[in-house]
Each structure stands twice: as structure tokens, then as C-alpha cells.
Write an enzyme that holds these catalytic residues in place. Structure first.
Site, PDB file in Angstrom:
ATOM      1  N   TYR A 135      46.961  51.346  24.853  1.00 32.10           N
ATOM      2  CA  TYR A 135      47.089  51.267  26.302  1.00 32.10           C
ATOM      3  C   TYR A 135      45.793  50.810  26.959  1.00 32.10           C
ATOM      4  O   TYR A 135      45.773  50.405  28.108  1.00 32.10           O
ATOM      5  CB  TYR A 135      47.538  52.616  26.876  1.00 32.10           C
ATOM      6  CG  TYR A 135      46.445  53.626  27.121  1.00 32.10           C
ATOM      7  CD1 TYR A 135      45.860  53.753  28.382  1.00 32.10           C
ATOM      8  CD2 TYR A 135      45.992  54.451  26.099  1.00 32.10           C
ATOM      9  CE1 TYR A 135      44.845  54.683  28.601  1.00 32.10           C
ATOM     10  CE2 TYR A 135      44.994  55.380  26.326  1.00 32.10           C
ATOM     11  CZ  TYR A 135      44.415  55.487  27.566  1.00 32.10           C
ATOM     12  OH  TYR A 135      43.420  56.397  27.796  1.00 32.10           O
ATOM     13  N   GLU A 144      42.157  40.789  52.009  1.00 33.15           N
ATOM     14  CA  GLU A 144      42.045  41.073  50.574  1.00 33.15           C
ATOM     15  C   GLU A 144      41.212  40.004  49.881  1.00 33.15           C
ATOM     16  O   GLU A 144      40.348  40.293  49.045  1.00 33.15           O
ATOM     17  CB  GLU A 144      43.445  41.160  49.957  1.00 33.15           C
ATOM     18  CG  GLU A 144      43.469  41.612  48.500  1.00 33.15           C
ATOM     19  CD  GLU A 144      43.435  40.447  47.511  1.00 33.15           C
ATOM     20  OE1 GLU A 144      43.088  40.678  46.337  1.00 33.15           O
ATOM     21  OE2 GLU A 144      43.748  39.314  47.927  1.00 33.15           O
ATOM     22  N   GLU A 175      47.961  42.287  49.007  1.00 33.12           N
ATOM     23  CA  GLU A 175      47.589  41.249  48.032  1.00 33.12           C
ATOM     24  C   GLU A 175      47.804  39.868  48.622  1.00 33.12           C
ATOM     25  O   GLU A 175      48.872  39.549  49.140  1.00 33.12           O
ATOM     26  CB  GLU A 175      48.409  41.413  46.759  1.00 33.12           C
ATOM     27  CG  GLU A 175      47.853  40.693  45.555  1.00 33.12           C
ATOM     28  CD  GLU A 175      46.612  41.377  44.981  1.00 33.12           C
ATOM     29  OE1 GLU A 175      45.543  40.756  44.995  1.00 33.12           O
ATOM     30  OE2 GLU A 175      46.732  42.530  44.531  1.00 33.12           O
ATOM     31  N   CYS A 202      42.333  59.044  28.838  1.00 31.27           N
ATOM     32  CA  CYS A 202      42.061  59.033  30.278  1.00 31.27           C
ATOM     33  C   CYS A 202      42.839  60.089  31.052  1.00 31.27           C
ATOM     34  O   CYS A 202      42.284  60.745  31.939  1.00 31.27           O
ATOM     35  CB  CYS A 202      42.290  57.643  30.856  1.00 31.27           C
ATOM     36  SG  CYS A 202      44.012  57.094  30.917  1.00 31.27           S
ATOM     37  N   ASP A 229      40.274  39.326  39.628  1.00 26.58           N
ATOM     38  CA  ASP A 229      41.235  38.293  39.247  1.00 26.58           C
ATOM     39  C   ASP A 229      41.206  38.103  37.733  1.00 26.58           C
ATOM     40  O   ASP A 229      40.181  38.323  37.076  1.00 26.58           O
ATOM     41  CB  ASP A 229      40.905  36.963  39.931  1.00 26.58           C
ATOM     42  CG  ASP A 229      41.197  36.979  41.424  1.00 26.58           C
ATOM     43  OD1 ASP A 229      41.960  37.868  41.859  1.00 26.58           O
ATOM     44  OD2 ASP A 229      40.664  36.126  42.138  1.00 26.58           O
ATOM     45  N   TRP A 253      40.298  57.054  20.768  1.00 27.38           N
ATOM     46  CA  TRP A 253      41.371  56.079  20.955  1.00 27.38           C
ATOM     47  C   TRP A 253      41.744  55.436  19.616  1.00 27.38           C
ATOM     48  O   TRP A 253      42.302  54.363  19.583  1.00 27.38           O
ATOM     49  CB  TRP A 253      40.924  55.001  21.939  1.00 27.38           C
ATOM     50  CG  TRP A 253      40.852  55.447  23.363  1.00 27.38           C
ATOM     51  CD1 TRP A 253      41.792  55.240  24.334  1.00 27.38           C
ATOM     52  CD2 TRP A 253      39.808  56.169  23.999  1.00 27.38           C
ATOM     53  NE1 TRP A 253      41.395  55.795  25.528  1.00 27.38           N
ATOM     54  CE2 TRP A 253      40.174  56.374  25.356  1.00 27.38           C
ATOM     55  CE3 TRP A 253      38.577  56.678  23.577  1.00 27.38           C
ATOM     56  CZ2 TRP A 253      39.371  57.047  26.275  1.00 27.38           C
ATOM     57  CZ3 TRP A 253      37.782  57.355  24.486  1.00 27.38           C
ATOM     58  CH2 TRP A 253      38.178  57.529  25.817  1.00 27.38           C
ATOM     59  N   ASN A 279      40.929  45.300  41.686  1.00 25.09           N
ATOM     60  CA  ASN A 279      41.134  44.096  42.497  1.00 25.09           C
ATOM     61  C   ASN A 279      40.415  42.865  41.973  1.00 25.09           C
ATOM     62  O   ASN A 279      40.125  41.939  42.736  1.00 25.09           O
ATOM     63  CB  ASN A 279      40.693  44.348  43.948  1.00 25.09           C
ATOM     64  CG  ASN A 279      41.443  43.471  44.932  1.00 25.09           C
ATOM     65  OD1 ASN A 279      42.422  42.809  44.579  1.00 25.09           O
ATOM     66  ND2 ASN A 279      40.984  43.423  46.156  1.00 25.09           N
ATOM     67  N   HIS A 318      45.358  53.280  33.775  1.00 21.95           N
ATOM     68  CA  HIS A 318      44.156  54.103  33.656  1.00 21.95           C
ATOM     69  C   HIS A 318      44.263  55.199  34.709  1.00 21.95           C
ATOM     70  O   HIS A 318      44.704  54.951  35.834  1.00 21.95           O
ATOM     71  CB  HIS A 318      42.894  53.269  33.866  1.00 21.95           C
ATOM     72  CG  HIS A 318      41.625  54.072  33.739  1.00 21.95           C
ATOM     73  ND1 HIS A 318      41.431  54.987  32.734  1.00 21.95           N
ATOM     74  CD2 HIS A 318      40.507  54.104  34.501  1.00 21.95           C
ATOM     75  CE1 HIS A 318      40.242  55.541  32.885  1.00 21.95           C
ATOM     76  NE2 HIS A 318      39.656  55.032  33.952  1.00 21.95           N
ATOM     77  N   ASP A 321      35.650  59.481  38.030  1.00 21.14           N
ATOM     78  CA  ASP A 321      36.302  59.103  36.774  1.00 21.14           C
ATOM     79  C   ASP A 321      35.499  59.672  35.612  1.00 21.14           C
ATOM     80  O   ASP A 321      34.351  59.282  35.392  1.00 21.14           O
ATOM     81  CB  ASP A 321      36.384  57.577  36.674  1.00 21.14           C
ATOM     82  CG  ASP A 321      37.243  57.106  35.504  1.00 21.14           C
ATOM     83  OD1 ASP A 321      37.629  57.950  34.665  1.00 21.14           O
ATOM     84  OD2 ASP A 321      37.517  55.898  35.422  1.00 21.14           O
TER      85      ASP A 321
END
Length: 814
Positions: free
Chosen positions: A618, A550, A545, A374, A498, A339, A496, A433, A456
């Protein structure tokens, strides 16, 4: 996209890999796996649940080519690593006495027809007729047909048994030596039935186990009668590939939708999405899972990891190994991540157009291929898993969090003036990603977690000491069940968590001044089934959301994190709203960003606003602030106002990094109420597309031509320009060296290729130079069958490790 290499190399810029000074056809020896990490095998460290965790059970894969313990010095094993010199592999016939004598009356096998041609029944029924291979390729849990030719007619008193063997020490108990008596029930779902006996030919229908090991098996036949025993010698042309079978209800990778199987198993090309949520870019990727050599490369990856053959029937274990092996960390896997923006010792990740060139290079040399990011890791993973028979899709998560402290929150720290404190901001939010979903049952988890599993291969954090991630049930992510294996906390945070803003106080402590609950995982997309449209799959990963379900998922996850009481000091009273807008920006042009403030209260509000603009990888790693603006805005009740900041090309050009994104940090303070405003907004600079035009009809085996047109959008010269061209069934990976392209110059290239397979195909091209990358183009080519029918397997039009220099005379336009 910059005039020179940046000193800021990004989060993984310090990768210690250096290319070999003297290229060698064989990879360097690796340390003995048994001596690494205190002697604990990969299976003990990474996948302790696997039933084959003991790597010392005698059926482990071979050492890497030339590695310690390899057989007979420099002799290179085949792509599967099986030893063709096991008993019975003599060139002559074999009888019970082992002296090669053929006695009168023995049932001698004079030939075998596996019906392995692409047009034959087996390949068509098993959906493997697109593989550019002559060998038999079948899917487990599904019968196939074989014809045996004998020296005399088959009699009911004759005993015939088929045998399949894989690995260095095949054992019946481990499933690596399969014996199938003809006409009798076999074990584990294996059996062979006579469908026709005619003269000296015997037609068989062979049923394979839905739990069979995947890989390349050697095939032999034993016969026994009163005159003696006979064994057919091993013949490489009779080897059989067995794959996972999403068409078989008894296989745990079964998919109950034919359109899903067509898309996620058989489609050789796809779309990968990048950019930002508001400015989504897309590129076509050639997965090429059926290209010649790719299947061998996929099996070599399992061998290179040293995966026990006995574990290769478990898709949970196989997908976890692939996630570890597609990156090079720990295990000299397929791709080296980079990267840094400096790709002078390899290929810019943006320049790849598919997986074939990468996988064939790894198979050919044994060396990790430079470089990947990625979407490259994800594209190669899709190829490998689809090739092995797992339904797999490539998924992009916009505003993807990278949680470094297991807090399950994205913590961003600011000074007293709300200027980012980059030395404290270890958590990052990637603009996007890319990872993978693959479909399977999860017998290792409680019920309810079958279906899509995240895998991943991008190396971000270690899992059980290994750079791998998944498979992780999407259902566990959706509900915040972060205690479910594998790697659920990390992936939950990606989609998800915060975003928590901390401001330094006068006494040096930090206080939460703002929490964004909808800033992470704002959009999750993949290519739609049966079209090139974009499919929003956010609802698969998250409840709506802000909904009660959620919020419950977030609270459930955070309770298992390192900061379970993170919100206890949060303040409220928010009547001023802020929105950031950025125009559609094109590389090389001036741009402008705006902040819109709205007073939703009944009293006037005075806002002190700060804007800080920087460039960003990115991956969320940012460069220094190169432009800032401060302004005080007075808002009447119910009123709105816009604050704009123009940015000239000459201002941002010196700071550009690969992927060319801008990060605007906006902070504000409401004088009357003390409300703090904070927002991070990322926007990308669009690059031009390549224009591809087909000149004439495309027919299998006949040469046709494509025209590629590109206009340089920058006022500066692009140096060392390289085009890549690739398309499964059309064109093996080809590299075209063009040289320099002047500022605002247009070039036109013509390239010829010979299609090798009929049907709708995708021809994909890319352009790369130190000044500009992320330039792509694609055209659909509908290939007609050859006049005589069938296809050809040829490297028409070049191969992956040769570069062709395009002379200046073939360039056109200005």
C-alpha cells in the site's frame, strides 16, 4: 496473505531492530542524550522554537527506566518520573522545626477529600469521569473542589496554602511548583477560595491556570498560625492529573463545538479508512484513552523522550514530541514500523484492533512494540492526544504522495516502451496514508493558521534530524505556503502534488510525456461526528481541484521546490481519453481489469496500448510485473472501445503481499498525433468480515457472551490463526490462538466478558494468519448499569500479554 515471506521487503524492510534474546522486565540502557548528535538536545534539533529548548535547565524528564543516570540503581520511578523523596515527603507530620512535633493550637490537616470518585462533582464537571482511575483527573483552566479536614475549626487568622509539584526539581518560576494561597489571588490564574467553613472542615474552590503544565502532580498543604507551621506529607492517593482543556476558552486547545468535543476528545472508538479511493475499506479502532494505565503510558512517553516539564503546557511542543515518540526510530518510541510482510517476530500491523494493548505493553516493559504501519501509528497517536486532552481525529489521504527529493512533484520514469523503470522511481504514491489532525491555536505562527494541525507519527522522512512530522497548519497546506513550520512541504506534496511521467528517449535523456494534475490527494476522509459515516474533508486541505486558487497553491509550493521549472518541456494535443475500470475483486477469486479508450477528435486514431500488472504494497512499493498485454486499437471519430485483461486467482496468488493490492500500469501511444497516454490504477482485493453476535443482555459486572463466526474465503488452509478481541469498558485486550482453519471452512467461537462501564460500547475483533490478514468485525454493545449503580474496574476476560488457545472442540461449522 502469501505462502511464504517475500524477498521484496518494501521501503523499510531493512529495519535493524531485533528482539532481545532474553526478555527482561526493564529496557536496556540508552546512550546519554546529551552526548548524541554533537550534544544538541531534541529541543535544539526538533523544536527550536520551544521556550524550553534548553534540556539542561534542571526540569528535564527522567532517563528511561534503567537508563544511564537513573536513580538508585534498578529502582523504577512511577509513570511520571517524579521523585517522591523530595523534602517534606516524610511519613509523619511536619512542622516548621522539622522535628514532627505537633504543638497545641497548630492547624493540622487530618485529611483531604479531593472528590475524585468518578461520580463526584469534579470528575463529572471536568469530563474525566470515564477514566478508569481513582485519582483526581482535572482539566486546566477550570475550577475544582476540595474539602480539607483540620484538627480544629479554621479561623480567619490562619494561613493555608495548597501546593502542586511535578518533576525532579520543582521550581516556581517554571510552573513546576505551584503555590496557591487560600483566599488570595494566585499567579497565572491559580487561586483558591473558601466556599464553606463548617466545624473542622473547609470547602475550597480551586482555580487552575489555563496554561498549566499537564501531567501528574503531587499535592500537599501548608498551614501557618501563631502556634507554628504544618505541612501535610505527600500521599500518592492525593496526586492530581492535569490535562489540556478544550472546554476552556482561555486554553489554546479550546474547541467551540460541543459535538466536536464529544467526538474528538471523548469518543473511545472510531473508524479508520484504507484501501483505494474507488474501493474504500473501513475498520473500527478502539482508542481506549480512558482505560486504566493508558494515561500513565501517555505521560511515560513524554518522560521517555526527556521532555522538559516546563514545556509540557504547550500543545505545539507536546504534539511534536508525540509524533516523534509513537514511532521507535531515534528514541526507542512506542511502535516499530515494518512493511516487509514478515511479522514473525511480532504482531502483523493488520491484526491490531486498538491502542490499549500497544500502550500498556510499552509502559510495562519499556520496549518498543512490534509492529506498526501508518494506521496503527495514527490510531495510537489519536489515543495519546485525546487522552491528554487535545481534540484529535484520524485522517486518511487516498493516493498519498511520498516526495523524496523536495521537488513537490511525483516523478515516475518509464523506458522507451513506457514500461516502469522501478530503479529510478524513488518517489512513491501510497494507495492510502493515515495521519492525524489535532485542534489548537498557533501562537508561534502569524495569524490565520489556527485550527486543524497535521501530526504524522509514521516514520517516512526526518524533520530537523528526527523522525517526526508536524504540527503543520492545514491552512498553510491548502494555500501552498510551504515555508510555514512544521514540515509543510512534505505534507503539501502528500495531498496536492502533480504526477509527472517521464519517458526515456533514444539518446538516453528523459522527457515529460504526461502530467496528471488530479492524481494525488484525490480523497481525504475521516469519521463523521456523531455517527459511523464517512466525512469527506478534502476541501479543508485543498481548494477545488483545477480551480485558479488550487493551481496558485501548487505554483506557490513548486516555486520553493527543487524543480521550479518542471513543466517547461510539456507537450499538449490530447484528443484520446483513457479510463481504467476494475471490478470489485474478492480475495481468492478470479478478476478482470478493463481500459476504456475514447476518441474525442474528428479524425480516426490508432492507439498502441500496453498493460502491465504487478502487486504492490500500500506504500506504493511494487513487485515485478507478472502479467502484461499489448493491443492495437483503432478508434473512429467519437467512438470508444474497451480492452479487458482477465486475471485468474492462480496467476496472482504467488505474488500476494500484505494488504493485497494490484497495480495496473497502462501506457499508450497515438500513432497519428504522437499523444502519449499514461495511467496507474490501484485496486485492492477485499477480505471477509468477522460476524459478531451478542448472546444475551450486557450489564455492568455481569458476564455475557459474544459469538464470532468466520468463513475462510481461500481454498487453502490458514495456519496459526490468531483472533484478537478488545473493547473499552467491555474487554481488556485478549488474544485467542485458534490454530489452523481449512480451505473454505467456517469456524464459530464463543467468548465471555464482563462489562465494567455502562453506555454504548464497541467490541472489536480481528483475525490474522500468514495466509490472510486485514479481517475485522465489530458489534455495538449497549451496557446497562449495574443494579446497584456505578461501574467496576477489572481486567475481566484476560489481558494484553496472555494468549489463550481455543480447543478444536469449540469450533463449529464446515
Amino acid at each position: 496473505m502469501t505462502d511464504g515471506p517475500r524477498s521484496d521487503v518494501g521501503r523499510w524492510g531493512g529495519n535493524p531492530w531485533q528482539p532481545p534474546t532474553t526478555p527482561s522486565p526493564e529496557p536496556e540502557p540508552e546512550p546519554d542524550r546529551g552526548s548524541r548528535r554533537g550534544g544538541r538536545s531534541f529541543w535544539a534539533r526538533c523544536c527550536a522554537c520551544c521556550s524550553c529548548q534548553n534540556g539542561t535547565d534542571g526540569d528535564g524528564g527522567p532517563e528511561p527506566y534503567g537508563g544511564r543516570g537513573s536513580r538508585s540503581g534498578s529502582r523504577r520511578p512511577d509513570s511520571r518520573g517524579s521523585d517522591s523523596r523530595r523534602p517534606g515527603s516524610r511519613t509523619g507530620s511536619v512542622n516548621a522545626a522539622g522535628d514532627g512535633t505537633i504543638r497545641e493550637g497548630m492547624l493540622v490537616v487530618t485529611g483531604v477529600d479531593l472528590l475524585s470518585a468518578r461520580s463526584d462533582q469534579n470528575r463529572r464537571e471536568h469530563h474525566t469521569d470515564e477514566f478508569e482511575y481513582d485519582e483526581l483527573i482535572i482539566r486546566r483552566g477550570q475550577p475544582f473542589h476540595v474539602v480539607l479536614h483540620f484538627s480544629r475549626p479554621y479561623e480567619s487568622s490562619d494561613h493555608v496554602a495548597l501546593e502542586l509539584l511535578i518533576g525532579n526539581n520543582p521550581e516556581v518560576g517554571k510552573g513546576t511548583h505551584v503555590i496557591i494561597p487560600v483566599g488570595k489571588g494566585g499567579s497565572g490564574g491559580w487561586k483558591a477560595q473558601v466556599t464553606k467553613a463548617s466545624g473542622q472542615n473547609l470547602n475550597l474552590r480551586v482555580h487552575t491556570s489555563p496554561n498549566a503544565i499537564i501531567g501528574k502532580f503531587q499535592f500537599t498543604i501548608r498551614t501557618r498560625c501563631e502556634a507554628g507551621e504544618f505541612q501535610l506529607p505527600f500521599d500518592p492517593s492525593n496526586e492530581i492529573y492535569i490535562l489540556f482543556n478544550p472546554w476552556c476558552p482561555e486554553d489554546i486547545v479550546y474547541v467551540d463545538h460541543e459535538d466536536w468535543r464529544q467526538e474528538y476528545v471523548l469518543n473511545e472508538s472510531g473508524r479508520i479508512y484504507y484501501g483505494t479511493e474507488a474501493q474504500i475499506g473501513e475498520r473500527t479502532w478502539n482508542y481506549g484513552q480512558f482505560d486504566h494505565g493508558v494515561l500513565d503510558a501517555c505521560l511515560y512517553i513524554l518522560d521517555r523522550r526527556g521532555m522538559p516539564y516546563g514545556g509540557r503546557g504547550d500543545p505545539v511542543s507536546v504534539s511534536r514530541v508525540i509524533s516523534a515518540m509513537v514511532n521507535s526510530l531515534d528514541d526507542n518510541g512506542v511502535l516499530i514500523g515494518n512493511w516487509s510482510g514478515d511479522y514473525s517476530r511480532g504482531t502483523n500491523p493488520s491484526a491490531w484492533v486498538g491502542s490499549v494493548e500497544i500502550l500498556l505493553s510499552y509502559l510495562r516493559t519499556g520496549y518498543s512494540v512490534p509492529y506498526g504501519q501508518c494506521w496503527v501509528f495514527a490510531g495510537v497517536t489519536t489515543t495519546v492526544l485525546r487522552c491528554l486532552g487535545l481534540a484529535t481525529r484520524t485522517v486518511t489521504n487516498f493516493n498519498s504522495a511520498h516526495d523524496t527529493d523536495t521537488s513537490l512533484t511525483m516523478d515516475i520514469y518509464f523506458d522507451e516502451n513506457m514500461k516502469p523503470l522501478e530503479h529510478l522511481n524513488h518517489d512513491s504514491v501510497w494507495n492510502f496514508h493515515v495521519w492525524n489532525d489535532c485542534w489548537m491555536k498557533r501562537p508561534d505562527l502569524p495569524s490565520g493558521f489556527d485550527g486543524w494541525q497535521v501530526v504524522d507519527a509514521t516514520p517516512q522522512e526526518t524533520s530537523s534530524g528526527i523522525f517526526c512530522c508536524g504540527p503543520c497548519s492545514v491552512e498553510s497546506i491548502k494555500n501552498g505556503l510551504v515555508y510555514m513550520k512544521y514540515d509543510t512541504p512534505f505534507i503539501f506534496a502528500e495531498v496536492n502534488s502533480d504526477k509527472v511521467y517521464w519517458q526515456r528517449q533514444d539518446d538516453g535523456s528523459f522527457k515529460i510525456v504526461y502530467v496528471e494534475e488530479k492524481a494525488i490527494g484525490t480523497l481525504i476522509v475521516t469519521k463523521a461526528i456523531g455517527s459511523n459515516m464517512r466525512d469527506d474533508v478534502t476541501h479543508v486541505y485543498k481548494h477545488p481541484e483545477g480551480s485558479e486558487a488550487e493551481r496558485k497553491a501548487v505554483e506557490t509550493a513548486a516555486a520553493h521546490g527543487s524543480k521550479p521549472n518542471v513543466y517547461s518541456s510539456r507537450d499538449s494535443a490530447e484528443d484520446v481519453a483513457m479510463q481504467v475500470e476494475a471490478q470489485d475483486a474478492v480475495m481468492g477469486q478470479d478478476l478482470a481489469v478493463s481500459v476504456v479508450l475514447s476518441n474525442r477528435g474528428s479524425s480516426p486514431r490508432t492507439v498502441k496500448l500496453h498493460l502491465y500488472l504487478s502487486v504492490t504494497f500500500y506504500t506504493g512499493v511494487t513487485g515485478p510485473v507478472f502479467k502484461e498485454s499489448k493491443k492495437e486499437v483503432v478508434l473512429a471519430p467519437g467512438a470508444s472501445d474497451r480492452v479487458s485483461m482477465p486475471v485468474a486467482y492462480q496467476e496472482y496468488r504467488p505474488h500476494l503481499v500484505d494488504q493485497g493490492s494490484m497495480l495496473l500500469n497502462v501506457s499508450g501511444h497515438v500513432k497519428e498525433s504522437g499523444q502519449v497516454l499514461a495511467k496507474q490504477h490501484t485496486f485492492r482485493l477485499r477480505t471477509p468480515d468477522l460476524s459478531l453476535t451478542l448472546l444475551g443482555a450486557a450489564v455492568v459486572g455481569q458476564e455475557c457472551e459474544v459469538q464470532i463466526v468466520f468463513r475462510n474465503p481461500l481454498p487453502v488452509t490458514l495456519t496459526n490463526v490468531v483472533f484478537r478481541l478488545e473493547g473499552s469498558g467491555l474487554q481488556r485486550p485478549k488474544i485467542l490462538n485458534v490454530g489452523d482453519i481449512g480451505g473454505n471452512e467456517t469456524v464459530t467461537l464463543h467468548q465471555k466478558f464482563v462489562p465494567v462501564r455502562p453506555g454504548p460500547r464497541q467490541l472489536i475483533a480481528s483475525l490474522d494468519s500468514p495466509q490472510l490478514s486485514q479481517v475485522h468485525g465489530v458489534i455495538q454493545v449497549d451496557v446497562a448499569p449495574a443494579p446497584g449503580g456505578g461501574g467496576i474496574f477489572a481486567d475481566a476476560g484476560g489481558d494484553s500479554h496472555s494468549g489463550e488457545t481455543i480447543p478444536m472442540a469449540s469450533r463449529g461449522g464446515a
